[in-house]
Design a protein around this motif. Structure first.
Motif, PDB file in Angstrom:
ATOM      1  N   PHE A   1       0.816  -1.220   0.000  1.00  8.57           N
ATOM      2  CA  PHE A   1       0.000   0.000   0.000  1.00  8.57           C
ATOM      3  C   PHE A   1       0.847   1.266   0.000  1.00  8.57           C
ATOM      4  O   PHE A   1       0.424   2.291  -0.522  1.00  8.57           O
ATOM      5  CB  PHE A   1      -0.960   0.001   1.204  1.00  8.57           C
ATOM      6  CG  PHE A   1      -0.300   0.283   2.517  1.00  8.57           C
ATOM      7  CD1 PHE A   1       0.424  -0.694   3.159  1.00  8.57           C
ATOM      8  CD2 PHE A   1      -0.389   1.535   3.106  1.00  8.57           C
ATOM      9  CE1 PHE A   1       1.054  -0.442   4.372  1.00  8.57           C
ATOM     10  CE2 PHE A   1       0.237   1.802   4.317  1.00  8.57           C
ATOM     11  CZ  PHE A   1       0.962   0.806   4.942  1.00  8.57           C
ATOM     12  N   GLN A   2       2.082   1.177   0.526  1.00  4.02           N
ATOM     13  CA  GLN A   2       2.940   2.368   0.601  1.00  4.02           C
ATOM     14  C   GLN A   2       3.195   2.965  -0.787  1.00  4.02           C
ATOM     15  O   GLN A   2       3.291   4.173  -0.948  1.00  4.02           O
ATOM     16  CB  GLN A   2       4.292   2.025   1.230  1.00  4.02           C
ATOM     17  CG  GLN A   2       4.214   1.433   2.608  1.00  4.02           C
ATOM     18  CD  GLN A   2       4.279  -0.080   2.598  1.00  4.02           C
ATOM     19  OE1 GLN A   2       3.768  -0.718   1.680  1.00  4.02           O
ATOM     20  NE2 GLN A   2       4.873  -0.675   3.607  1.00  4.02           N
TER      21      GLN A   2
ATOM     22  N   ILE B   1      -0.130   4.747  -2.087  1.00  4.93           N
ATOM     23  CA  ILE B   1      -0.488   6.000  -1.419  1.00  4.93           C
ATOM     24  C   ILE B   1       0.542   7.096  -1.676  1.00  4.93           C
ATOM     25  O   ILE B   1       0.207   8.260  -1.690  1.00  4.93           O
ATOM     26  CB  ILE B   1      -0.738   5.818   0.095  1.00  4.93           C
ATOM     27  CG1 ILE B   1       0.512   5.327   0.830  1.00  4.93           C
ATOM     28  CG2 ILE B   1      -1.902   4.888   0.362  1.00  4.93           C
ATOM     29  CD1 ILE B   1       0.389   5.379   2.331  1.00  4.93           C
TER      30      ILE B   1
ATOM     31  N   TRP C   1       1.260   9.525   4.655  1.00 12.33           N
ATOM     32  CA  TRP C   1       0.774   8.970   5.931  1.00 12.33           C
ATOM     33  C   TRP C   1      -0.354   9.820   6.508  1.00 12.33           C
ATOM     34  O   TRP C   1      -1.223   9.312   7.205  1.00 12.33           O
ATOM     35  CB  TRP C   1       1.925   8.816   6.925  1.00 12.33           C
ATOM     36  CG  TRP C   1       2.620  10.090   7.287  1.00 12.33           C
ATOM     37  CD1 TRP C   1       3.633  10.694   6.617  1.00 12.33           C
ATOM     38  CD2 TRP C   1       2.332  10.926   8.399  1.00 12.33           C
ATOM     39  NE1 TRP C   1       4.002  11.847   7.229  1.00 12.33           N
ATOM     40  CE2 TRP C   1       3.217  12.011   8.335  1.00 12.33           C
ATOM     41  CE3 TRP C   1       1.408  10.864   9.446  1.00 12.33           C
ATOM     42  CZ2 TRP C   1       3.208  13.034   9.268  1.00 12.33           C
ATOM     43  CZ3 TRP C   1       1.413  11.877  10.387  1.00 12.33           C
ATOM     44  CH2 TRP C   1       2.311  12.947  10.289  1.00 12.33           C
TER      45      TRP C   1
ATOM     46  N   LEU D   1      -3.462   8.590   5.018  1.00 19.11           N
ATOM     47  CA  LEU D   1      -3.924   7.363   5.690  1.00 19.11           C
ATOM     48  C   LEU D   1      -4.774   7.699   6.911  1.00 19.11           C
ATOM     49  O   LEU D   1      -5.832   7.108   7.125  1.00 19.11           O
ATOM     50  CB  LEU D   1      -2.716   6.559   6.173  1.00 19.11           C
ATOM     51  CG  LEU D   1      -2.147   5.481   5.279  1.00 19.11           C
ATOM     52  CD1 LEU D   1      -0.958   4.855   5.951  1.00 19.11           C
ATOM     53  CD2 LEU D   1      -3.182   4.418   4.990  1.00 19.11           C
TER      54      LEU D   1
ATOM     55  N   SER E   1      -4.097  10.604  -1.949  1.00 18.28           N
ATOM     56  CA  SER E   1      -3.457   9.506  -1.221  1.00 18.28           C
ATOM     57  C   SER E   1      -4.467   8.797  -0.336  1.00 18.28           C
ATOM     58  O   SER E   1      -4.451   7.575  -0.215  1.00 18.28           O
ATOM     59  CB  SER E   1      -2.332  10.032  -0.339  1.00 18.28           C
ATOM     60  OG  SER E   1      -1.255  10.397  -1.122  1.00 18.28           O
TER      61      SER E   1
ATOM     62  N   SER F   1      -5.585   4.869  -0.511  1.00 22.83           N
ATOM     63  CA  SER F   1      -5.411   3.935   0.611  1.00 22.83           C
ATOM     64  C   SER F   1      -6.682   3.158   0.919  1.00 22.83           C
ATOM     65  O   SER F   1      -6.652   2.243   1.741  1.00 22.83           O
ATOM     66  CB  SER F   1      -4.924   4.683   1.851  1.00 22.83           C
ATOM     67  OG  SER F   1      -5.870   5.628   2.232  1.00 22.83           O
TER      68      SER F   1
ATOM     69  N   SER G   1      -6.667  -0.683   0.892  1.00 20.99           N
ATOM     70  CA  SER G   1      -6.088  -1.367   2.054  1.00 20.99           C
ATOM     71  C   SER G   1      -7.099  -1.489   3.187  1.00 20.99           C
ATOM     72  O   SER G   1      -6.968  -2.334   4.045  1.00 20.99           O
ATOM     73  CB  SER G   1      -4.860  -0.614   2.548  1.00 20.99           C
ATOM     74  OG  SER G   1      -4.285   0.117   1.529  1.00 20.99           O
TER      75      SER G   1
ATOM     76  N   THR H   1      -6.064   1.478  11.281  1.00 19.99           N
ATOM     77  CA  THR H   1      -5.544   2.780  10.844  1.00 19.99           C
ATOM     78  C   THR H   1      -4.177   3.039  11.461  1.00 19.99           C
ATOM     79  O   THR H   1      -3.239   3.433  10.774  1.00 19.99           O
ATOM     80  CB  THR H   1      -6.511   3.911  11.268  1.00 19.99           C
ATOM     81  OG1 THR H   1      -7.828   3.504  10.968  1.00 19.99           O
ATOM     82  CG2 THR H   1      -6.190   5.205  10.572  1.00 19.99           C
TER      83      THR H   1
ATOM     84  N   TYR I   1      -1.473   0.717   9.983  1.00 24.38           N
ATOM     85  CA  TYR I   1      -1.080   1.159   8.642  1.00 24.38           C
ATOM     86  C   TYR I   1      -0.197   2.396   8.712  1.00 24.38           C
ATOM     87  O   TYR I   1       0.807   2.498   8.006  1.00 24.38           O
ATOM     88  CB  TYR I   1      -2.320   1.488   7.803  1.00 24.38           C
ATOM     89  CG  TYR I   1      -2.949   0.292   7.135  1.00 24.38           C
ATOM     90  CD1 TYR I   1      -2.168  -0.721   6.601  1.00 24.38           C
ATOM     91  CD2 TYR I   1      -4.329   0.191   6.997  1.00 24.38           C
ATOM     92  CE1 TYR I   1      -2.746  -1.809   5.979  1.00 24.38           C
ATOM     93  CE2 TYR I   1      -4.919  -0.902   6.378  1.00 24.38           C
ATOM     94  CZ  TYR I   1      -4.119  -1.898   5.871  1.00 24.38           C
ATOM     95  OH  TYR I   1      -4.689  -2.963   5.262  1.00 24.38           O
ATOM     96  N   THR I   2      -0.581   3.343   9.570  1.00 28.57           N
ATOM     97  CA  THR I   2       0.178   4.591   9.634  1.00 28.57           C
ATOM     98  C   THR I   2       1.592   4.322  10.146  1.00 28.57           C
ATOM     99  O   THR I   2       2.564   4.838   9.588  1.00 28.57           O
ATOM    100  CB  THR I   2      -0.544   5.609  10.540  1.00 28.57           C
ATOM    101  OG1 THR I   2      -1.903   5.624  10.171  1.00 28.57           O
ATOM    102  CG2 THR I   2       0.036   6.989  10.392  1.00 28.57           C
TER     103      THR I   2
ATOM    104  N   ALA J   1       3.536   2.689   7.434  1.00 32.84           N
ATOM    105  CA  ALA J   1       3.872   3.654   6.373  1.00 32.84           C
ATOM    106  C   ALA J   1       5.039   4.527   6.820  1.00 32.84           C
ATOM    107  O   ALA J   1       5.989   4.738   6.061  1.00 32.84           O
ATOM    108  CB  ALA J   1       2.659   4.507   6.041  1.00 32.84           C
TER     109      ALA J   1
END
Lengths: 366, 367
Positions: free
Chosen positions: B35-36, B39, B48, B51, B192, B196, B199, B231, B234-235, B238
């Motif tokens: 996903f990086q 995004i 980020w 995200l 972005s 995202s 994901s 969330t 993911y952050t 990222a």
């Protein structure tokens, strides 16, 4: 509802599943790799092709684990080609068994090759091929690859990898691997550094560090002293050994230290176009002239080391500016503070005129 | 349906606490591996923030989803569609919704097989993987919703061990890569956030399985926490990826998370990424199983097809599609279509449906 979801599995479904699984396992037995049916590449090297008019000459040192041979007896194979994969394919054609590249520990480029060819196309091969490990070492050789490989084959197995690893962990070569190289190579505002190997009196030595400039060429070569100076400000947690001259009452001698741990901090100010590097080194004294007493002369030692480091750092940085290379990542530091930062403009106008200040704090541990 | 209790038999229900695992693990799948890249295309290393924005918007969508379910007679989307659009139109809408699940699970399935092929077993055909993996998926889904919930629990717990490898990457990190913050404009960051969404897809399956939760009010709370956990994970991932790779370097990578794990070198495990890839199967299982289960449940409620038949048919179709269609470009196309459809279903269809229901209720109350 429950009955529907948790259905009673008909017996034939179970039977079919078992048969399918049995087939899958049987098929699995058909494809196998046994260590004495493969050749394991240990070192891969690239050089310019002088005999044929191909783009490059590729070479590998492979380990053969076939029965009857001494375990792991290495062998060098070469082939020319128009691309990395073309050259590797040529090497595969000369091999009785498939060559596995996943265990490659070192990638070597001859200096001539780096000066003549672009690394860009070659690096994409290493990005795309996931088989290569990230911890692979990446080296420049002063000599041609065939000559260099001849010398490596004279040494014991794994000698070369251990030489590099040992020098990066304990000695004066800045730590690098494929990941660190690619980070600097594709990143903006920093230039990659690579260990530079030469053969002196038949001995493979690793004393220098090469810097790849923005033109994709070997732009600058650092000597032994500059290599450890650079290491102190790019790898804070690695150890190294260094020596500096000392003067007292008209006498001159050498002090030897082990740098055990340290810290560095790069501060930049885009408005004033200034760079400040603060370095702390915690070192142990391991050698001194008889007329020095490390307890009584503590202040003298501290002063001499700090002055020596500051003077040499300033000189080294002037060389960086002159050669237009940035192994420390000063540009990247400016980028992180300046929204309008532009790489070309920065190195053309600001980098040569940076106001540089080094600050060294030396602590003696023994 | 406003009460907190389900109409289903007590033995079929699961504790509200499991909503956390269901929501979180239905979102984490192959998207987490790359996903990086998606995004960062629009807003570079400011992605980020996108995200976090996407996570926040989805919390609102989750709130709307629960509001929607309150208006249905059985507490799921199937009954909601039926209540407000009549049997024919309602069922058709639900089946269309089902297609989204089918596309989603095929994308996840294919993408994982692609990873296995590219990273580990080059010479093994995709259909062989599909066959073996689909037997496992079949076995889990046929066990019913409670078995799937059990798998989601383990697929959340086991990968947490893998989180420790992120600590290993820290010594190579350059957090200054993320600076200067907000160097891109708001539109790029929103782009972005949109990128995202793929994901985050998968949690919408709760529209189908929500009646299986014992205490709805508590279940909702755990769903919000599950989404928040996704969330945050993911952050963090990222930020760690962005500080580990330079921006130019990231563009050259295909699966940044996997390349990240390659740096781990332990004396007795030279190539850690292989362990990571195979453990990832546990992470990929829940989105596949939950979607597949949702499809069979929808087909049972609307077309009265026995789940066992629909399940076997879908698995056969999945195997056939792998043999006939699957290649790199079809995976890309499918993943694009699936994420676009998912985006519009979650962010457009659900809010519009809610507004429609509010209007209908307003007029119903008047008359």
């Amino acid at each position: 509802m429950n009955k529907d979801l948790k259905l009673n599995l008909p017996k034939y479904v179970l039977l079919v599943s078992i048969i399918i699984l049995a087939f899958v396992f049987l098929m699995g037995c058909e494809r196998y790799k046994v260590v004495n049916k493969i050749n394991i590449a240990d070192i891969i090297g690239f050089d310019v092709d002088k005999e044929n008019e191909k783009e490059l000459l590729g070479g590998t040192i492979i380990h053969q684990y076939q029965s009857g041979k001494k375990e792991g007896s290495p062998k060098a194979t070469f082939s020319e080609g128009d691309s990395v994969n073309d050259a590797l394919a040529g090497i595969y054609r000369k091999s009785a068994f498939p060559i596995e590249i996943g265990k490659t520990r070192v990638l070597v480029f001859s200096e001539e090759f780096i000066q003549q060819k672009s690394l860009k196309d070659i690096m994409t091969t290493f990005d795309m091929n996931v088989k290569f490990g990230t911890n692979m070492k990446f080296i420049i050789s002063k000599e041609s690859i065939p000559f260099f490989f001849d010398n490596i084959l004279k040494q014991e197995e794994k000698f070369f990898f251990n030489l590099i690893d040992q020098n990066m962990t304990n000695n004066n070569i800045p730590y690098s691997n494929l990941h660190i190289f690619l980070f600097d190579y594709y990143g903006v505002g920093r230039d990659p550094i690579l260990p530079y190997v030469s053969i002196e009196n038949g001995e493979i030595t690793l004393t220098n560090v090469g810097i790849i400039g923005r033109e994709d060429k070997l732009q600058m070569l650092l000597g032994t002293k500059e290599s450890w100076l650079l290491k102190l400000i790019v790898n804070e947690s690695k150890q190294l050994k260094y020596s500096i001259p000392i003067h007292k009452d008209g006498k001159e001698g050498t002090l030897s230290f082990n740098h055990v741990y340290g810290e560095y901090k790069i501060t930049t100010n885009p408005n004033e176009n200034s760079l400040k590097i603060d370095l702390t080194t915690n070192s142990m004294i391991v050698g001194q002239p008889h007329w020095i007493n490390s307890e009584k002369d503590h202040n003298l030692i501290k002063e001499e080391v700090e002055n020596f480091l500051i003077k040499n750092y300033i000189e080294m940085f002037k060389e960086f500016q002159k050669n237009d290379v940035d192994p420390i990542g000063v540009g990247d530091s400016f980028r992180s503070k300046d929204r309008s930062w532009n790489e070309k403009e920065f190195y053309k106008t600001k980098y040569p005129n940076l106001d540089v200040d080094f600050n060294v704090s030396f602590h003696l541990l023994n | 349906m406003n009460n907190n209790q389900s109409k289903l038999k007590e033995t079929l229900l699961i504790s509200p606490f499991f909503m956390f695992y269901l929501v979180h693990s239905s979102q984490t799948g192959v998207g987490l591996l790359s996903f990086q890249l998606d995004i960062s295309k629009a807003s570079g290393y400011d992605a980020w923030i996108g995200l976090l924005i996407a996570g926040l918007i989805l919390q609102i969508i989750l709130f709307i989803t629960f509001k929607l379910l309150e208006h249905s007679s059985d507490g799921d989307l199937i009954s909601l569609h039926r209540d407000y659009f009549g049997k024919l139109v309602g069922n058709t809408l639900t089946i269309l919704f089902c297609i989204h699940f089918l596309l989603f699970l095929t994308t996840v399935f294919w993408s994982y097989i692609e990873i296995l092929q590219v990273w580990a077993f080059e010479t093994i055909h995709a259909w062989e993987f599909t066959l073996v993996l689909s037997i496992i998926v079949f076995y889990i889904v046929i066990g019913g919703f409670r078995v799937i919930t059990g798998i989601t629990f383990f697929s959340t717990i086991i990968p947490i061990i893998l989180v420790f490898i992120l600590i290993y990457t820290l010594k190579f990190s350059h957090f200054s890569n993320l600076l200067p913050v907000l160097s891109h404009d708001a539109i790029d960051i929103l782009k972005s956030a949109k990128a995202s969404t793929f994901s985050f897809l998968g949690f919408e399956a709760l529209l189908i399985y929500f009646p299986f939760i014992r205490n709805r009010a508590k279940g909702k709370k755990w769903a919000y926490i599950g989404l928040l956990f996704t969330t945050v994970s993911y952050t963090i991932l990222a930020i760690i990826t962005f500080s580990f790779f330079s921006e130019g370097q990231l563009k050259h990578l295909l699966k940044p998370t996997l390349v990240l794990t390659k740096i781990v070198e332990i004396p007795f495990i030279e190539r850690f990424e292989y362990i990571f890839i195979f453990s990832w199967f546990l992470v990929v299982l829940p989105p596949i199983c939950i979607s597949l289960w949702s499809v069979t449940r929808v087909l049972k409620s609307t077309l009265k097809i026995k789940p066992s038949y629909s399940l076997i048919s879908i698995i056969i179709l999945l195997n056939l599609s792998t043999i006939i269609i699957m290649d790199k470009s079809s995976i890309d196309i499918l993943s694009k279509i699936s994420s676009e459809i998912g985006f519009y279903i979650i962010l457009v269809y659900l809010p519009v449906l809610y507004i429609y229901i509010l209007i209908v209720n307003f007029f119903r109350n008047k008359t």
